[in-house]
Enzyme design. Structure first.
Site, short mmCIF file in Angstrom:
data_model
loop_
_atom_site.label_atom_id
_atom_site.label_comp_id
_atom_site.label_asym_id
_atom_site.label_seq_id
_atom_site.Cartn_x
_atom_site.Cartn_y
_atom_site.Cartn_z
N ASN A 89 58.18 38.95 42.92
CA ASN A 89 58.56 37.57 42.57
C ASN A 89 59.80 37.15 43.34
O ASN A 89 60.71 37.94 43.56
CB ASN A 89 58.82 37.45 41.07
CG ASN A 89 58.91 36.00 40.66
OD1 ASN A 89 57.91 35.29 40.65
ND2 ASN A 89 60.12 35.54 40.38
N GLU B 225 56.01 34.63 46.13
CA GLU B 225 56.47 33.40 46.78
C GLU B 225 56.75 33.64 48.26
O GLU B 225 56.71 32.70 49.06
CB GLU B 225 57.71 32.86 46.07
CG GLU B 225 57.44 32.23 44.70
CD GLU B 225 57.27 33.23 43.56
OE1 GLU B 225 57.40 34.44 43.81
OE2 GLU B 225 57.01 32.80 42.42
N ASP C 182 74.58 22.02 35.62
CA ASP C 182 73.25 22.20 36.21
C ASP C 182 72.63 20.85 36.60
O ASP C 182 73.36 19.87 36.76
CB ASP C 182 72.36 23.02 35.26
CG ASP C 182 71.37 23.88 36.04
OD1 ASP C 182 70.51 23.30 36.73
OD2 ASP C 182 71.45 25.12 36.00
MN MN Z 1 56.82 33.60 40.50
#
Ligand code: MN
Length: 456
Positions: A140, A203, A252
């Site tokens: 990931n 990804e 954020d």
């Molecule tokens: Mn992912």
């Protein structure tokens, strides 16, 4: 394919503004970034107390992201979605530019910014984190904010998504999770890392497709993780499954301070970097942050809504909605229920979506006055409002329950009802006249006062 390849291309297009004056990474750089937000890429030549140069805003406009992927604006969603569907494995190489220098991790050597007044401290905001499950089956890659605790420790904000899942799996075996933290990567890698794809799809593989098979990875020396061989800096570390600290405060995407929570600590081992590395900064709540977060979600909503209604024309993840909480979607509907199904599809495609408006295709989703006009003239709350209480939303929203993440979702069907004649909902037109057009043209050119005086 590297960040610097992309910057060279942007330099040729005149997209980079060089800041030659000496500036401090504490508040000064962030205040300049805020002022030029959505504008050119900023390149800071002289950073106080550091030899490293800083670049920010590479992904700060939609146009630059299109250039990064080599597509037109109209084909951006399709390009992203097709890469999600056809991931391809990148080439793995022994050495890369990033492994030019390998040494013990020292965060004091990197010009990490302090962004906002009450932020807990220095934060790395542009890094992609790559990790693998203990059996190596799942990889990931995702972007997380990282708070500097000391020279060798970071606190990571680990929202319950894929990296969190890998960390939980490691925890079951009482092992820390190895992670590579890469700073200064090509925009396509960053877009892939922020894409909502299934757990199990790497990804990096999506990024490789986006880069037409030109991504190269190297294996980290000390941890079980891969990193882009062309990155500027890679930190090798382990996400502790035992040590936690209170992370934050930190601003954020909403531009407000996010809640403080206990979060895991990352213990750093090594760092690798190019001898002449550039540090990539990213202003939280700036356009780069919003585009990276929002654009892949726009594409996901486009894909999801396209499956339930005949045609989706455009989607705007509006800036005022933090490019995360609001979506305006224009569709061609066939029957009156279509807009409600579009709303349900949008909410299911993006769990953080809070308010969504569906309009007809004669409304430009990027013109907020037109959207408001559609709500004023085509929407009846008694029939066209969808309210979903206690659904999972975004903890970034200060009005939501930030502990449970529960929120109320609101959908507005602002499409005209098909039961009433279309003509009742159309803006009235004035017949066109060549003479009037000519006069208007002349009037536009003449100075204001003179026009009035001559008339009198
Ligand atoms: Mn992912």
């Amino acid at each position: 394919m590297s960040l610097r390849n992309f910057l060279a291309e942007m330099h040729r297009k005149g997209e980079i503004l060089e800041v030659k004056e000496e500036v401090s990474p504490r508040f000064e750089i962030s205040s300049i970034l805020k002022e030029f937000d959505g504008g050119p890429i900023l390149y800071f030549d002289a950073v106080k107390r550091y030899d490293t140069k800083i670049v920010a805003g590479a992904c700060g406009t939609r146009q630059r992201l299109c250039w990064a992927l080599g597509v037109d604006t109209e084909n951006l969603y399709q390009r992203l979605i097709s890469a999600w569907q056809t991931p391809t494995q990148p080439k793995r190489v022994r050495d890369g530019p990033v492994s030019e220098v390998v040494e013990k991790a020292r965060l004091s050597e990197i010009p990490i910014l302090t962004h906002f007044e009450r932020d807990a401290g220095r934060y790395i905001t542009s890094a992609i984190l790559s990790a693998r499950s203990l059996d190596g089956e799942i990889e990931n890659v995702s972007i997380h904010r990282l708070q500097v605790l000391d020279n060798r420790h970071l606190a990571i904000r680990l929202v319950p998504r894929h990296l969190f899942k890998l960390w939980q799996m490691a925890k079951e075996y009482k092992q820390d999770l190895d992670v590579a933290i890469s700073i200064g990567t090509h925009p396509a890698v960053m877009l892939a890392a922020s894409s909502p794809i299934s757990l199990g799809v790497s990804e990096f593989d999506v990024a490789n497709t986006l880069l037409s098979n030109r991504l190269r990875l190297i294996k980290c020396e000390n941890v079980n993780a891969y990193a882009p061989a062309d990155a500027e800096i890679v930190l090798e570390g382990r996400i502790s499954t035992e040590k936690e600290v209170v992370e934050g405060p930190f601003v954020d995407a909403t531009g407000t301070y996010d809640v403080q929570q206990k979060q895991p600590v990352i213990e750093l081992i090594n760092m690798m970097y190019r001898r002449d590395h550039v540090y990539q900064a990213l202003l939280p709540s700036g356009s780069e942050h919003k585009l990276l977060m929002g654009l892949p979600r726009e594409a996901a909503i486009w894909e999801s809504v396209s499956k339930v209604v005949p045609s989706v024309k455009a989607i705007n993840f509006s800036i005022g909605g933090c490019s995360w909480l609001h979506a305006i979607i224009s569709i061609d509907k066939l029957v009156d229920g279509d807009a409600k199904n579009a709303l349900l599809a949008a909410f299911s495609a993006h769990p953080s979506l809070k308010h969504a408006v569906v309009v007809d295709t004669d409304i430009d989703v990027f013109k907020l006055n037109e959207v408001e006009w559609a709500i004023a003239t085509r929407f009846q709350a008694g029939e066209d409002l969808l309210v979903i209480p206690k659904a999972r939303g975004s903890t970034l929203d200060p009005s939501a329950n930030q502990e449970t993440g529960l929120t109320t979702k609101l959908g507005l069907d602002a499409t005209r009802p098909l039961t009433k004649p279309k003509v009742k909902f159309e803006p009235a037109k004035i017949p066109s006249s060549k003479r009037a057009t000519k006069i208007i043209h002349a009037l536009r050119k003449s100075p204001l006062n003179e026009t009035v005086v001559r008339g009198l």
